[in-house]
Structures are given as structure tokens and as C-alpha cells.
Design an enzyme around this catalytic site. Structure first.
Site, mmCIF file in Angstrom:
data_model
loop_
_atom_site.group_PDB
_atom_site.id
_atom_site.type_symbol
_atom_site.label_atom_id
_atom_site.label_comp_id
_atom_site.label_asym_id
_atom_site.label_seq_id
_atom_site.Cartn_x
_atom_site.Cartn_y
_atom_site.Cartn_z
ATOM 1 N N GLY A 1 0.814 -1.331 -0.070
ATOM 2 C CA GLY A 1 0.012 -0.026 0.027
ATOM 3 C C GLY A 1 1.010 1.040 -0.075
ATOM 4 N N CYS B 86 -9.652 22.448 16.677
ATOM 5 C CA CYS B 86 -9.528 22.608 18.269
ATOM 6 C C CYS B 86 -9.185 21.385 18.998
ATOM 7 C CB CYS B 86 -10.897 23.164 18.750
ATOM 8 S SG CYS B 86 -11.635 24.604 17.804
#
Ligand SMILES: *Cc1c(COP(=O)(O)O)cnc(C)c1O
Length: 434
Positions: A284, A362
Site C-alpha cells: 500500500g 480545536c
């Protein structure tokens, strides 16, 4: 991409992927934007083919690209055109491969928790093999296959219990891992499989981890798997193929080297000399990781009491690897000096400082790089390198951020291969109570 695979050109020494300036891509497609190189993708695949050719096993080998590393249709289609098979881990990936023109007969289906619906879809599609990871899965698969009058082609994923010496989150070949069937239980489970009416035993599979830089654990795993193959033959269970998984690592830091594909595969392939089985590989990361980068723009420079922050428009939702694995990606300026036409010209009003490269999300864990010495101004473009694998594939909409655009460079051409999500799409599937 690594820096070495790119060139700088033009008055601003602008970073180019193939023949295209990244600044042009930013202008045309916006940021954040994943940029892939067709040439680099092709070269990575060819390197595998060449290594197998050199060992005289290409004709009986199948390179099954592990879709989860980057599942964009254009990338799947490119590998399909190059003759690749595919390693999938879900029904969603099955549908993607088929939509991209992949050959179902070259698909292997891995994963510890395949649903009956997924098994059914894969049987109907006529995939090459199921890589079965537990006794229960084998029985469920036999039942599903029986219901539709099929025989399911099967490999057992055997856990060779070798230490891949990589990050614990991406090490899969130890006894303690959730993956695979214990080595000592494999023989009896093969006997059980061979006796099931709706199972056709085809092969054996192993995959010991990811980002492996040392070739020896894979060679050791191969040796253990071969011993089991021979034991099975003695027990009257002849296997047609051996699937050696993926996991080859890539270079992430410019100062660190990774082995070439040929060097990584050599010890493993040496162990396979004189065998007749078909060979499968499931790479991969090593096919896509260094064929992509993430283009981002500096939004805000913020000079705190202890640290300097460069807040960029890409974040952990676009590239999760730093937050998840504490992964390192090289971060470089697209233009050596300034923004074209900004009048600043060069580094005159930029001081080189150690920057925390962070996103707007955040979370304190939302960083893309720590302590990077860069001379920055707001508006500068940055390239986060070697992000072709497990980048966009892991992206989310956290903080209601639309996912980035993806483009592929092909010589002097740039193709949009996934348009940027728009805001309305973020909640298009949701409904409020009546
Ligand atoms: C993730 C995975 C791969 C690919 O691993 P890479 O490190 O990206 O090469 C191959 N096979 C299986 C079973 C996997 O889970």
C-alpha cells in the site's frame, strides 16, 4: 513526493511536481489540496515489477495494491491499467475497485471483521480470494457461500509471530495482535477448512505490519510460512498461492534512507527460490506514499511566549498521521522567497524561526510538524511531503471542515481527481426531528 523527486524552477524557485508549479495548482484548485504524480505512482509500481522480474517470479506474481492506503478512483484506475490486483478490507473498497475498472478476479479480501453482506458481495463479484482471519469467519463464510451455491476461495491469514520493529499501532504480526490465526492453530484450522463443503482452500497469507524498513522480519515470516506450506502439503492440503502481504516502508525524512523495493524484497524472494506457488503481494504505502504531497497555505503566524506557531489551512482532519502516530513529514516552502507579486521579494521581512506547524482544529493534538526551522510570512504556500498514503484516506470532516481537493499531475497537465467538498455536503445526509 520527497524533495529529491521534485525540482525548483522559475524566478521564485518554485517547487514543481513533474512539469507543473505547485503555486499554479494552489491558484487553480485552492488549498488544502493533495497533489499526486502519475509518473511517481507508475515508477513505484514498476519498481515492484522489476524486482520480481529480476528474481524470475514475475510471471507467477500478482501485485495487489492495498486500497486502504489511498482509495481515490483515479489512483485505483491507474494501477488497474498497470495490471495490478487489489487488496481490499471492506465492501466499500470492493465497490471502488470495480467502479475504477479493477478486475474482480485479482481482488483479495482482507480484514478481521467482514460482514455477511460484504462476503456475499465479494462472492458475487467473483474475487480471487478471502483472507480469513478466524475460525468463526471461516464458518460464516462457508454458510454465506452455501446459501448462494458458491464455494468461497480462501487463504488463512497466519500470524507468524515475528516482531516487525515498527510503531505499535502498525505492527500486526505479533501473538498479541488482533490480526491473523495463531501459527500453532493454523494446521488444524486448514484441516477444518478443507472439510467444509463451501470452502475452497487456495492459499496462505501473512502481513506483519507497516512502514517496515528492515527486510529481515519479512524474510523470517516468509520462512515460517513456507515451513507451514510444506507441513500442509504433507497433510494432503496443497496450496496454490502464498500471499506475503505488504508493509514495505518509505522514506519520510530527507535525512533518512529507506531501502529500495529491490533491496527490501531480495531476502524474502531468496527464500522463495525453486518454489512453484503463485505469489501475491499487498503493498500500500510503498506504491503511493512518496507519490503525493499536501499543499497548504499559511493563514496566521502567531508568536507565543514560548513557541512560534504557523497556523495553516490544512489540519489533522486532512492529515491525521502526525496526531495519530506522531509521524514525521518533511514540510518545505513552495517558493524559496516570497509570494509572487507581494512586493516583499525575499527573506528580508521573514525571519527564520522554529515553527510549530498547526491546523485550525480545536485540539492540541492538531499539529502537522513540530519545531520546523522556516522563514515564513502569512500567505506562504507549504508542501507537506510524502503524504500519498494514509493521508486523504484517513481524512474526516472533524470541526465541519470540508475535505480537501485532490489533483493528479501528468506531465504538464493537472487533473482534478476529487473536487473539494462544499459546505452544504457536510450535513446533506442529516435531518432534524419532525
Ligand atoms: C494495511 C494492509 C496492507 C498494506 O500495508 P502497507 O504498509 O500500506 O503496505 C496490506 N495487507 C493488509 C492485510 C493490510 O491490512
Amino acid at each position: 513526493m520527497t524533495l529529491a523527486a521534485m525540482r525548483r524552477a522559475g524566478t521564485e524557485d518554485t517547487l514543481h511536481v513533474e512539469e507543473v508549479a505547485l503555486s499554479e495548482i494552489a491558484t487553480k484548485f485552492g488549498t488544502p489540496c493533495y497533489v499526486y504524480s502519475r509518473r511517481a505512482l507508475t515508477a513505484a509500481f514498476t519498481a515492484y515489477r522489476d524486482a520480481l522480474q529480476k528474481h524470475g517470479v514475475l510471471a507467477r506474481s500478482l501485485i495487489c495494491y492495498a486500497v486502504k492506503a489511498n482509495s481515490n478512483l483515479a489512483i485505483l484506475n491507474l494501477f488497474a491499467r498497470l495490471g495490478a490486483g487489489f487488496d481490499i478490507v471492506s465492501g466499500g473498497e470492493l465497490a471502488r475497485v470495480i467502479a475504477a475498472g479493477g478486475d474482480p478476479e485479482k481482488i483479495v479480501f482482507s480484514g478481521v471483521g467482514k460482514s455477511r453482506t460484504e462476503m456475499h458481495a465479494a462472492l458475487k463479484a467473483g474475487i480471487h480470494c478471502f483472507n480469513v482471519e478466524s475460525a468463526s469467519e471461516l464458518d460464516q463464510l462457508s454458510e454465506v457461500a452455501g446459501n448462494v451455491g458458491y464455494r468461497a476461495p480462501v487463504s488463512l491469514r497466519v500470524n507468524p509471530d515475528v516482531d516487525a520493529k515498527t510503531h505499535p499501532y502498525i505492527s500486526t504480526g505479533l501473538k498479541s495482535a488482533k490480526f491473523g490465526i495463531a501459527y500453532d492453530q493454523a494446521l488444524s484450522l486448514y484441516r477444518h477448512a478443507a472439510a467444509l463443503p463451501h470452502i475452497a482452500v487456495k492459499g496462505i497469507d501473512c502481513h506483519i505490519g507497516s512502514q517496515l524498513l528492515d527486510p529481515l522480519p519479512a524474510a523470517e515470516a516468509t520462512e515460517k510460512i513456507l515451513a507451514l506450506v510444506d507441513q500442509l502439503a504433507t497433510a494432503g492440503i496443497a496450496l496454490e498461492h502464498i500471499d506475503l502481504g505488504g508493509g514495505m516502508g518509505i522514506q519520510y525524512r530527507s535525512e533518512e534512507a529507506a531501502p529500495t523495493v529491490a533491496d527490501y524484497l531480495a531476502p524474502m524472494l531468496n527464500k522463495l527460490k525453486g518454489r512453484h506457488e503463485k505469489l501475491l503481494f499487498e503493498p500500500g504505502r510503498s506504491l503511493v506514499g512518496n507519490a503525493g504531497l499536501l499543499l497548504t497555505r499559511v493563514e496566521v503566524l502567531k508568536h507565543g511566549e514560548e513557541k512560534h506557531f504557523a497556523v495553516v489551512d490544512a489540519a489533522m482532519n486532512d492529515l491525521m498521521r502526525p496526531a495519530l502516530y506522531d509521524a514525521w513529514h518533511d514540510i518545505v516552502k513552495v517558493m524559496q522567497s516570497g509570494i509572487p507579486g507581494d512586493g516583499a521579494g525575499d527573506t528580508a521581512n521573514r525571519t527564520s524561526l522554529p515553527y510549530e506547524i498547526v491546523g485550525p482544529v480545536c485540539e492540541s493534538g492538531d499539529f502537522l510538524g513540530h519545531d520546523r526551522q522556516l522563514a515564513l510570512a502569512e500567505g506562504d504556500l507549504l508542501a507537506i511531503l510524502s503524504t500519498g498514503a494514509y493521508g486523504m484516506a484517513m481524512a474526516s470532516n472533524y470541526n465541519s471542515r470540508p475535505r480537501a481537493a485532490e489533483v493528479m499531475v501528468d506531465g504538464a497537465a493537472v487533473h482534478l481527481i476529487r473536487r473539494r467538498e462544499d459546505i452544504a455536503e457536510l450535513f446533506a445526509l442529516e435531518s432534524i426531528l419532525p
